[in-house]
Design a protein around this motif. Structure first.
Motif, PDB file in Angstrom:
ATOM      1  N   GLN A 440     -58.594 -18.579  44.852  1.00 50.03           N
ATOM      2  CA  GLN A 440     -58.701 -20.034  44.890  1.00 50.03           C
ATOM      3  C   GLN A 440     -60.127 -20.455  44.556  1.00 50.03           C
ATOM      4  O   GLN A 440     -61.085 -19.948  45.137  1.00 50.03           O
ATOM      5  CB  GLN A 440     -58.316 -20.575  46.269  1.00 50.03           C
ATOM      6  N   TYR A 445     -56.596 -22.712  40.940  1.00 48.12           N
ATOM      7  CA  TYR A 445     -56.351 -21.303  41.241  1.00 48.12           C
ATOM      8  C   TYR A 445     -56.598 -20.455  40.004  1.00 48.12           C
ATOM      9  O   TYR A 445     -56.043 -20.717  38.933  1.00 48.12           O
ATOM     10  CB  TYR A 445     -54.923 -21.078  41.744  1.00 48.12           C
ATOM     11  N   GLU A 489     -51.451 -14.059  45.354  1.00 49.52           N
ATOM     12  CA  GLU A 489     -51.755 -15.487  45.335  1.00 49.52           C
ATOM     13  C   GLU A 489     -52.561 -15.884  46.570  1.00 49.52           C
ATOM     14  O   GLU A 489     -52.469 -16.993  47.069  1.00 49.52           O
ATOM     15  CB  GLU A 489     -50.466 -16.307  45.246  1.00 49.52           C
ATOM     16  N   GLU A 491     -56.100 -16.506  48.863  1.00 44.09           N
ATOM     17  CA  GLU A 491     -57.253 -17.377  48.660  1.00 44.09           C
ATOM     18  C   GLU A 491     -58.485 -16.598  48.222  1.00 44.09           C
ATOM     19  O   GLU A 491     -59.340 -17.114  47.496  1.00 44.09           O
ATOM     20  CB  GLU A 491     -57.538 -18.135  49.958  1.00 44.09           C
TER      21      GLU A 491
END
Length: 682
Positions: A440, A445, A489, A491
């Motif tokens: 992130q 992203y 996916e 952070e």
């Protein structure tokens, strides 16, 4: 095999620090969020400048962290994750250029850039002021209130610093950095020697007897003459099919002597220096040091695991060798000759053909690469609820490379490249090479990127690339690593990778789909006639699946033991020549003396070079892989709900939570080895 980014340790001094962290450069590697690199335009100067830019930016970030008066998670660990992500991306892309570029200058600067950025990590991870700043944060109230994954990130990072020399005295730290520089230089030299060992076996018609006609056409070099490169892509076809024993012996000898004139000495130095490094860090052996952050934790657990599998598979291995010897006797009309190591693949092939009516070379005709890719993509897209879109005219480092983007519900999730065929000076093995980790960022992203590096038989003007069933397994396996990369996916980029002795599980599981007829028949069609692979043939393949499975298991365990002998049983006062280690292990196993005098397979074995104390991880991981596959067997191999659950719980996890907990949630119970033992026919 997944190429793991290693914190190989060198030394670097931050000679200058930029005054502005937002400075940028005009360089094809420096791109906007989720823009692909213009690889086709990359020059050697670009690679060098990118490395220097990354080092400069990282120096500023380190300075920024150390200047924080009241430490917060974002000011320390958020900034460090940014720093680590940028440096790892630069290292990965530099290494990509070293392994794959057809340009010698780019390869050289890629290697140098990789080394320079590795040196950056060394200085960072041994920086006492930076470490103390991180430790001081753990004494704040904010630390106590962190989420579980944030706290795990902090704790893992501090552990990483402690394993990287930060607690050493200044004098010992100098030695630590020197040893790691020497180790890194040696591993690079070993790999270069291995990848440039251009050996050939030259055969006439007599020597080429038994070799498949398509294979002979590929390597024909005039009337009745064949020049066969001694590489991974040709190993199986020759060793399984050459009916002349002298051909098999000649090929085996050359294959297992690649780079031996240079790499045997390098390996001796590597083992010694890794031992010295471990001693410096307060560990008895390099394996003790290396295993600390892994699932196995220590050598005792690994040895117990390996010895347990030896005990379980030894009986079948001995029976397998007896069956192979009977096949040899039948083929030789009862001639009383010894089954030599270079005979084993050939007579296993004979058993498949005569006892099970399975001809692996005939099966190859049903597995052209393009169809296999389409079929494999369909499996992964359905199971994981992804969509792959080929990027036409994408900018790549070689004309044969293909670029794809991964989508979920119309949203970009990642990007991968396929570089599937051997060429001069390219890395010779099979890997998923991570390029960018998911993370992130303030502007959005950053999606992951990866590359599948293969060395499959290349197509010719008259033939497509035709895969063996074993090569199809390799393709499914390596692409599983690609999906592991795409699925993350989280952070923080620092949590994108799982434990290294679990990471193979996430791709091994997908090898099971090539043993499902519904799956394979959807794409396995004869490259000339379009005929679907017959169900009867596939059923025979299933019946023959565990031919020599015990011996195969023992062969893998033999390599595990070799790896462990090098790095756990090494005694500098009583050094055992690395050739003699094979003899020692053969004697301990008591199955068969497999070592061939005058060969040195340890001179071209990438694992003991760049991935020491890793080989057991294939078997360790496979226990988990087969156990997790049992859920698909129960729910259906095409069940998307199970596939998406697997993606979310396992592939997307990285190290955000304990992997054993994640596996148990997926299974709905504690894991066991029952499915693994069943998969071996034990």
């Amino acid at each position: 095999m997944k190429f793991l980014y290693c914190l190989s340790i060198l030394s670097v001094v931050f000679a200058c620090q930029p005054s502005d962290t937002t400075e940028t450069i005009d360089n094809p590697f420096v791109v906007e969020l989720n823009e692909p690199v213009d690889f086709a335009s990359v020059t050697a100067d670009d690679v060098a400048a990118y490395g220097e830019y990354t080092i400069s930016q990282s120096a500023h970030a380190v300075s920024k962290i150390k200047s924080v008066d009241n430490p917060t998670f974002d000011d320390i660990f958020g900034v460090f994750d940014d720093l680590s992500n940028n440096a790892a991306t630069a290292s990965n892309k530099s290494f990509l250029m070293y392994w794959t570029s057809p340009d010698s200058a780019i390869r050289a600067t890629g290697l140098e850039g990789y080394k320079r950025i590795d040196s950056l990590f060394t200085s960072i991870y041994s920086d006492k002021a930076l470490y103390n700043k991180m430790v001081s944060y753990t004494e704040t109230s904010e630390y106590e209130g962190l989420s579980a994954k944030q706290k795990l990130l902090v704790d893992d990072l501090i552990d990483g610093f402690e394993l990287s020399g930060v607690g050493l005295s200044e004098e010992d730290l100098v030695t630590y950095k020197r040893l790691n520089k020497e180790i890194n230089d040696l591993t690079a030299e070993y790999a270069t020697n291995m990848n440039t060992a251009n050996e050939l076996v030259v055969l006439n018609e007599t020597g080429a007897e038994g070799l498949p006609e398509n294979f002979k056409k590929t390597y024909a070099a005039g009337e009745g003459r064949y020049e066969i490169p001694v590489i991974n892509a040709t190993n199986g076809p020759v060793m399984k099919n050459a009916s002349r024993e002298m051909t098999r012996k000649s090929y085996y000898t050359k294959f297992n002597n690649r780079a031996a004139d240079k790499n045997l000495v390098i390996l001796d130095e590597l083992v010694q220096k890794r031992y010295e490094l471990a001693q410096l860090m307060g560990y008895d052996t390099y394996a003790d040091y290396n295993l600390v952050p892994k699932m196995a934790k220590n050598p005792t657990n690994v040895w117990d695991f390996v010895n347990g599998l030896v005990e379980a598979s030894k009986g079948k291995a001995i029976a397998d060798l007896e069956e192979l010897d009977q096949a040899r006797a039948a083929y030789e009309n009862g001639a009383d000759e010894m089954l030599d190591t270079w005979d084993i693949s050939f007579y296993k092939n004979e058993i498949l053909k005569t006892k099970y009516n399975v001809d692996p070379e005939e099966i190859r005709n049903y597995l052209p690469m393009d169809d296999c890719l389409k079929g494999m993509f369909a499996v992964y897209q359905n199971l994981l609820n992804y969509e792959f879109r080929k990027v036409e005219n994408g900018s790549v480092w070689h004309e044969e490379v293909e670029m794809y983007e991964v989508y979920e519900g119309g949203k970009l999730k990642g990007r991968f490249y396929l570089d599937l065929y051997p060429r001069p000076n390219k890395e010779t093995w099979f890997y998923c090479v991570p390029l960018v980790s998911g993370k992130q960022k303030p502007e959005g992203y950053e999606v992951p990127e990866a590359m599948l590096l293969g060395n499959f038989t290349r197509p010719t003007e008259t033939l497509p690339s035709l895969l063996s069933h074993g090569e199809l397994s390799t393709l499914f396996h390596e692409f599983g690593h690609i999906m592991d990369q795409m699925a993350y996916e989280g952070e923080y980029s620092l949590q994108s990778d799982s434990k290294s002795d679990f990471t193979e599980a996430m791709s091994q599981i997908f090898e099971n789909w090539i043993w499902d007829y519904e799956t394979v028949s959807s794409f396995a069609k004869h490259y000339e006639t379009g005929e679907v692979l017959p169900k009867e043939t596939f059923d025979n393949m299933l019946k023959a699946k565990n031919v020599a499975s015990g011996f195969s298991a023992i062969s893998s365990l033999r390599r595990c033991m070799y790896d462990l002998n090098l790095y756990n049983l090494y005694n500098p006062e009583n050094k055992i020549p690395t050739d003699d280690l094979w003899k020692k292990i053969d004697s301990e196993l008591g199955v068969k003396d497999l070592y061939v005098e005058g060969t040195h397979k340890q001179a071209s074995w990438i694992h003991i070079n760049t991935h020491p104390v890793y080989y057991y991880g294939y078997l360790w991981s496979d226990v988990y892989a087969q156990d997790m596959f049992s859920v698909f067997e129960k729910n259906g191999l095409q069940d998307q709900a199970t596939g998406v659950k697997y993606r979310k719980l396992i592939l997307a996890n990285g190290s955000q939570r304990d992997i054993v907990e994640a596996v148990e949630e997926f299974l709905g119970r504690p894991s066991n080895n029952e499915a693994y033992m069943k998969s071996l026919g034990l």
